[in-house]
Design an enzyme around this catalytic site. Sequence first.
Site, PDB file in Angstrom:
ATOM      1  N   ASP A  11       0.858  -1.190   0.000  1.00 42.41           N
ATOM      2  CA  ASP A  11       0.000   0.000   0.000  1.00 42.41           C
ATOM      3  C   ASP A  11       0.890   1.235   0.000  1.00 42.41           C
ATOM      4  O   ASP A  11       0.771   2.118   0.844  1.00 42.41           O
ATOM      5  CB  ASP A  11      -0.909  -0.025   1.228  1.00 42.41           C
ATOM      6  CG  ASP A  11      -2.021   1.021   1.168  1.00 42.41           C
ATOM      7  OD1 ASP A  11      -2.421   1.403   0.049  1.00 42.41           O
ATOM      8  OD2 ASP A  11      -2.483   1.451   2.241  1.00 42.41           O
ATOM      9  N   ASP A  33       3.629   1.448   8.020  1.00 41.70           N
ATOM     10  CA  ASP A  33       2.351   0.764   7.829  1.00 41.70           C
ATOM     11  C   ASP A  33       2.426  -0.327   6.765  1.00 41.70           C
ATOM     12  O   ASP A  33       1.923  -0.181   5.649  1.00 41.70           O
ATOM     13  CB  ASP A  33       1.243   1.763   7.489  1.00 41.70           C
ATOM     14  CG  ASP A  33      -0.139   1.138   7.639  1.00 41.70           C
ATOM     15  OD1 ASP A  33      -0.226  -0.034   8.058  1.00 41.70           O
ATOM     16  OD2 ASP A  33      -1.131   1.815   7.310  1.00 41.70           O
TER      17      ASP A  33
END
Length: 326
Positions: free
Chosen positions: A201, A218
């Site tokens: 992502d 993340d």
Amino acid sequence: MTHPNFSSLTPDCVLNALEHLGLRSDGRLLALNSYENRVYQVGIEDGAPLVAKFYRPARWTDAAILEELAFVQELAEREIPVVPALDIGGKTLHHFEGFRFAVFPKHGGRAPELEDRDTLEWMGRFLGRIHAIGALKPFTQRPALDIASFGIAPRDYLLANDFIPPDLLAAYRSVADQSLDGVRHGFDRAGKLQTLRLHGDCHAGNVLWTDDGPHFVDFDDSRTGPAVQDLWMLLSGERADRVRQLGDVLAGYEDFFEFDTRELHLVEALRTLRLIHYAAWLAQRWDDPAFKQAFPWFNTQHYWQNHILELREQIAAMDEPPLWQS
């Protein structure tokens, strides 16, 4: 097995979870921007603040979370700028009152300036290093980015759960089917490609920039897939802009890892899968009050009309030549 929901993750629960690990808070607690999980900056007595990430219940298995955390630790050990979870008592994944959580050092930064060519090349260098490590061994617990999980299953979920307005149902069904056909053709044109462990992502919001360069954060969506998945979200603007940006990224990337240009057949296919998957992701979380507050425009007539239009545009985009043929 029953799982708690985030409504029971109170401030006291967060602070008690950290104190359970021997981390005494000074009482300061700041919720950070996160919807899939819950992430907090926690003030620590006689120490720097820490970041506690509480994973959405039932989304991943413990083994899949541990595999993500181990991948980030592997990158950190190779001096790649990521933020690994702290090892506390010999563990990186912890449990408290039914929640799974990890604790990270606080790391500041700003959004990268992706219009700057030097920044893009710098990003490319570090992505090339990440992929060189990602290619060394496979994930065994985390899923692959594929048409079935990112396209077919999300489309079927939306159709089965009455999210599409009745007057748009036929149009959505048709455009989704055509979009998935276009995705299949893109993968067919690319041929058999190497897959590796990815960030998954990699957009600007998951990069913290400092004077020392980028830090990638993340890895919650980390999975197996083609390398271009971590590159295409860095590109924006008109076609000529994206061609230039891609060249800048690859100028740094290929210092550390070879890029197979056949993967460029997948750029618009992957964008299409992301659009379908994102709509279903919002739908699957729609019972979470935080989502209704953060995404009030979702599940309206206007939203679905625009979503159908976006997919129609993607059908045309997938027929265009890949970027390197500009």
